[in-house]
Design an enzyme around this catalytic site. Structure first.
Site, PDB file in Angstrom:
ATOM      1  N   GLN A  66       0.838  -1.197   0.000  1.00 39.54           N
ATOM      2  CA  GLN A  66       0.000   0.000   0.000  1.00 39.54           C
ATOM      3  C   GLN A  66       0.870   1.243   0.000  1.00 39.54           C
ATOM      4  OE1 GLN A  66      -2.438   1.708   3.327  1.00 39.54           O
ATOM      5  NE2 GLN A  66      -4.157   1.257   1.950  1.00 39.54           N
ATOM      6  N   CYS A  96      -6.860   6.811   4.827  1.00 37.24           N
ATOM      7  CA  CYS A  96      -6.269   6.994   6.155  1.00 37.24           C
ATOM      8  C   CYS A  96      -6.496   8.427   6.637  1.00 37.24           C
ATOM      9  CB  CYS A  96      -4.783   6.685   6.108  1.00 37.24           C
ATOM     10  SG  CYS A  96      -3.964   6.874   7.710  1.00 37.24           S
ATOM     11  N   LYS A 135      -7.998   1.943  -1.922  1.00 38.16           N
ATOM     12  CA  LYS A 135      -8.757   1.782  -0.676  1.00 38.16           C
ATOM     13  C   LYS A 135      -9.205   3.167  -0.223  1.00 38.16           C
ATOM     14  CE  LYS A 135      -8.819  -0.579   3.787  1.00 38.16           C
ATOM     15  NZ  LYS A 135      -9.059   0.497   4.767  1.00 38.16           N
ATOM     16  N   GLY A 208     -14.403  -2.490   7.489  1.00 37.01           N
ATOM     17  CA  GLY A 208     -14.901  -1.662   8.577  1.00 37.01           C
ATOM     18  C   GLY A 208     -15.788  -2.414   9.547  1.00 37.01           C
TER      19      GLY A 208
END
Length: 331
Positions: A66, A96, A135, A208
């Site tokens: 990532q 993030c 993401k 999540g």
């Protein structure tokens, strides 16, 4: 046709958690789930100590790198470097909410600039042959998640992204800490389901608050993939059921003797290279959560494993405290 459909279960990238030692450990528990690195900033990949930042054990495959960043050219170069290192996928972090990513204008901040995210994806896709994925969150700050997520998804998928993993919460960059952003914004799984309904031929994964394999299975009735985060980290024993539940492998009693040997051997090699046992064992303390001997297991890994000179024998001692027969009966 879906481009990415073999990855039904992934283990989420988590800063300060999913380092190479964590990934090696998790790979002992599931052979098939897709593993992710922590987020690594593109500038660090280009200019930093690459082996320290990007090195991994071959047993970790399939494993994705990532990246964080917002400069298409730098992300493309970092992606090329990641591919050279042997990663199976490059993922762009657009979710993030930490202070660090806000100051660097990447992570969840990029939800506000979907055209730039698409440009980054296009540059990365042009630079590598392996999958490039994204993401994200469902939105950020005062954004309405309905148009915000659709606009981002439309842009990155048109730019060639092979998959979109969606953390089903908004990120509040104003007013909430990173920890609060993982817990306070309400989960909105149906929003991700609606995105998948709009994009039936694209891979849409969900992340999540997913606490169990039963919950993961329920999500897979609506989306293509499920990403486990804190549940996998804090109670990693859940991962021993992934391959049978989601990849068609025959259910079997987990081989804890093989796990002990693998982790003890890995620890010994790490210590020989100048590392410390605690680098590894900090990821393992929740393995036997709720089982007889789990408390003693945690105590040994939290205390003895962090003492100067601690070796692999401490890890074996911790495992000897656990009642594996009780674990088998619980399974």
């Amino acid at each position: 046709m879906l481009k990415y459909q073999e990855h039904r279960v992934a283990l989420a990238p988590m800063m300060d958690w999913t380092d190479r030692h964590c990934r090696f450990f998790h790979r002992q528990l599931t052979r098939r789930a897709l593993l992710y690195t922590e987020m690594v900033v593109a500038d660090a990949v280009i200019h930093g100590a690459r082996e320290r930042l990007l090195g991994f054990d071959n047993i970790e495959h399939p494993v994705a790198l990532q990246l964080g960043g917002s400069d298409p050219a730098k992300l493309a170069e970092a992606a090329r470097i990641g591919e050279t290192f042997g990663y199976d996928e490059i993922n762009l972090n657009v979710g993030c909410p930490s202070d660090r990513v806000q100051s660097g204008t990447f992570g969840a901040c990029l939800m506000k600039t979907p055209a730039l995210v698409a440009e980054c994806v296009a540059a990365m896709k042009a630079s590598v042959k392996i999958p490039v994925t994204v993401k994200c969150r469902i939105g950020v700050d005062d954004q309405d998640p309905e148009p915000a997520l659709d606009i981002l998804a439309d842009g990155v998928l048109a730019a060639g992204a092979d998959a979109l993993w969606v953390h089903a919460r908004k990120a509040w960059l104003e007013g909430l800490s990173p920890k609060e952003n993982r817990e306070i914004p309400p989960l909105d799984y149906p929003r991700v389901y609606r995105l998948k309904a709009r994009k039936p031929d694209e891979f849409i994964g969900i992340n999540g608050g997913i606490q169990s394999l039963a919950e993961a299975s329920a999500h897979l009735s609506h989306v293509d993939g499920v990403m486990l985060g804190r549940a996998a980290y804090h109670t990693p024993g859940v991962l021993t059921g992934v391959d049978a539940a989601f990849y068609g492998e025959a259910p079997a009693a987990f081989d804890y003797s093989a796990l002990i040997d693998a982790m003890a051997g890995y620890a010994a090699r790490h210590i020989e290279r100048g590392g410390r046992l605690g680098h590894i064992t900090r990821h393992m303390v929740g393995l036997f959560h709720g089982l007889p001997g789990a408390r003693r297991f945690r105590q040994i890994l939290s205390t003895d494993a962090n003492k100067p000179g601690a070796g692999a024998e401490v890890l074996r001692s911790a495992f000897s405290a656990v009642d594996f027969e009780a674990e088998a009966e619980a399974a």
